[in-house]
Design a protein around this motif. Structure first.
Motif, PDB file in Angstrom:
ATOM      1  N   GLU A 268      -4.136  17.685  70.637  1.00  0.00           N
ATOM      2  CA  GLU A 268      -5.129  18.760  70.720  1.00  0.00           C
ATOM      3  C   GLU A 268      -4.686  19.983  69.909  1.00  0.00           C
ATOM      4  O   GLU A 268      -5.494  20.601  69.209  1.00  0.00           O
ATOM      5  N   ALA A 269      -3.410  20.328  70.001  1.00  0.00           N
ATOM      6  CA  ALA A 269      -2.896  21.456  69.229  1.00  0.00           C
ATOM      7  C   ALA A 269      -2.960  21.164  67.740  1.00  0.00           C
ATOM      8  O   ALA A 269      -3.362  22.018  66.934  1.00  0.00           O
ATOM      9  N   ALA A 270      -2.560  19.954  67.344  1.00  0.00           N
ATOM     10  CA  ALA A 270      -2.569  19.587  65.935  1.00  0.00           C
ATOM     11  C   ALA A 270      -3.994  19.542  65.381  1.00  0.00           C
ATOM     12  O   ALA A 270      -4.249  19.996  64.256  1.00  0.00           O
ATOM     13  N   ASP A 271      -4.922  19.016  66.157  1.00  0.00           N
ATOM     14  CA  ASP A 271      -6.322  18.964  65.707  1.00  0.00           C
ATOM     15  C   ASP A 271      -6.867  20.370  65.482  1.00  0.00           C
ATOM     16  O   ASP A 271      -7.613  20.622  64.521  1.00  0.00           O
ATOM     17  N   TYR A 272      -6.489  21.301  66.357  1.00  0.00           N
ATOM     18  CA  TYR A 272      -6.918  22.697  66.194  1.00  0.00           C
ATOM     19  C   TYR A 272      -6.379  23.271  64.892  1.00  0.00           C
ATOM     20  O   TYR A 272      -7.102  23.943  64.141  1.00  0.00           O
ATOM     21  N   LEU A 273      -5.125  22.996  64.593  1.00  0.00           N
ATOM     22  CA  LEU A 273      -4.506  23.539  63.381  1.00  0.00           C
ATOM     23  C   LEU A 273      -5.057  22.877  62.117  1.00  0.00           C
ATOM     24  O   LEU A 273      -5.179  23.524  61.072  1.00  0.00           O
ATOM     25  N   LYS A 274      -5.398  21.594  62.213  1.00  0.00           N
ATOM     26  CA  LYS A 274      -5.962  20.896  61.058  1.00  0.00           C
ATOM     27  C   LYS A 274      -7.269  21.535  60.602  1.00  0.00           C
ATOM     28  O   LYS A 274      -7.607  21.505  59.413  1.00  0.00           O
ATOM     29  N   GLU A 275      -7.975  22.126  61.537  1.00  0.00           N
ATOM     30  CA  GLU A 275      -9.230  22.791  61.199  1.00  0.00           C
ATOM     31  C   GLU A 275      -9.006  24.070  60.392  1.00  0.00           C
ATOM     32  O   GLU A 275      -9.924  24.571  59.732  1.00  0.00           O
ATOM     33  N   GLN A 276      -7.764  24.590  60.430  1.00  0.00           N
ATOM     34  CA  GLN A 276      -7.471  25.850  59.765  1.00  0.00           C
ATOM     35  C   GLN A 276      -6.986  25.671  58.324  1.00  0.00           C
ATOM     36  O   GLN A 276      -6.953  26.634  57.555  1.00  0.00           O
ATOM     37  N   ILE A 277      -6.570  24.440  57.958  1.00  0.00           N
ATOM     38  CA  ILE A 277      -5.919  24.231  56.656  1.00  0.00           C
ATOM     39  C   ILE A 277      -6.564  23.081  55.894  1.00  0.00           C
ATOM     40  O   ILE A 277      -7.203  22.211  56.475  1.00  0.00           O
ATOM     41  N   GLU A 278      -6.366  23.114  54.570  1.00  0.00           N
ATOM     42  CA  GLU A 278      -6.919  22.070  53.702  1.00  0.00           C
ATOM     43  C   GLU A 278      -5.908  20.961  53.438  1.00  0.00           C
ATOM     44  O   GLU A 278      -6.279  19.804  53.295  1.00  0.00           O
TER      45      GLU A 278
END
Length: 273
Positions: A10-20
């Motif tokens: 869940e944390a990683a999915d949130y961060l993936k939304e922030q970066i390309e």
């Protein structure tokens, strides 16, 4: 650990939304060393408090954010401030960011810290490549039911710190005109600085420096299959027979003085990985 795996995702999915682009190298920046993250290009900065399931750093000198972007041509994710067992977090919480870095795609972890020098041949301001560690915290982040998807039940710690990365660090320092100390990091729980008798004991056990972080993060990283490089900044001398006392302010002051050389070293290492 299955519940931990879900939280990590869940944390990683949130961060993936922030970066390309996903990072390949994780950086844990110790006391007073967070300024390196300010040099990351195309940086995306995310406060720990906004990331699902992330703890929040409570220690002076630890900013409390993840910074993702490019440094020395490498895609990195940097922790500006880490979590410590002595803050009241569980070991799984302390090492949670390492798990998230792995989930995001990191293959290498560079962990830095400020520490006390127990080896009498060291001096404040020295930088040391960690060759091995001694876990004196009294606990381990892998205690509990194991999830084989996250790592093996009994991970091998005989080569916790990657030999090739250690050689890269030594060569990087030489190219910058100075030498690195080499030694064993003794990890304690803290938060109290140690007595003279305790320091003598740790040195007799084989420790060259002593600190309140790093060990649990490295155990979790190796469990997850990450290659690890550890670099310590010796901020004070902790020789048991000559102990004069130390404060957190003194540690931060020495770390600040050493910071330019430390930052140059880490950047040179990254350019060579």
């Amino acid at each position: 650990m299955q519940q931990l795996a879900l939280k990590v995702k869940e944390a990683a999915d949130y961060l993936k939304e922030q970066i390309e682009e996903l990072p390949h190298i994780g950086l844990i920046l110790g006391s007073g060393l967070g300024d390196l993250a300010d040099e990351i290009e195309g940086a995306v900065r995310v406060e720990y408090s906004t990331i699902p399931h992330f703890p929040v750093s409570t220690v002076e000198g630890h900013a409390g954010r993840l910074v993702m972007g490019t440094l020395q041509g490498k895609k990195v994710i940097a922790m500006q401030g880490r979590f410590h067992y002595y803050e009241g977090y569980s070991m799984q919480e302390v090492t949670f960011p390492v798990r998230v870095m792995k989930e995001l795609g990191a293959e290498t972890l560079v962990v830095t810290n400020a520490c006390g020098g127990m080896n009498p041949s060291f001096q404040p301001g020295d930088l040391m490549v960690i060759e091995d560690h001694i876990n004196m915290t009294g606990t381990n982040p892998l205690i509990g039911r194991n999830d084989e998807k996250m790592g093996p039940r009994f991970p091998d710690m005989s080569q916790a710190y990657d030999e090739t990365l250690r050689k890269t660090a030594v060569n990087a320092a030489e190219s910058l005109g100075f030498s690195l100390q080499k030694g064993v990091y003794a990890g304690i729980s803290g938060p109290a600085f140690m007595t003279g008798a305790e320091l003598i004991m740790l040195r007799n056990l084989g420790g060259d420096v002593v600190g309140m972080s790093t060990v649990s993060e490295v155990i979790a990283a190796r469990h997850a299959g990450l290659k690890v490089l550890g670099i310590s900044c010796i901020t004070d001398m902790a020789v048991g027979e000559e102990i004069e006392g130390v404060s957190h302010e003194e540690v931060m002051e020495t770390a600040a003085k050493t910071k330019p050389r430390f930052i140059s070293l880490v950047k040179q290492i990254l350019s060579s990985i």
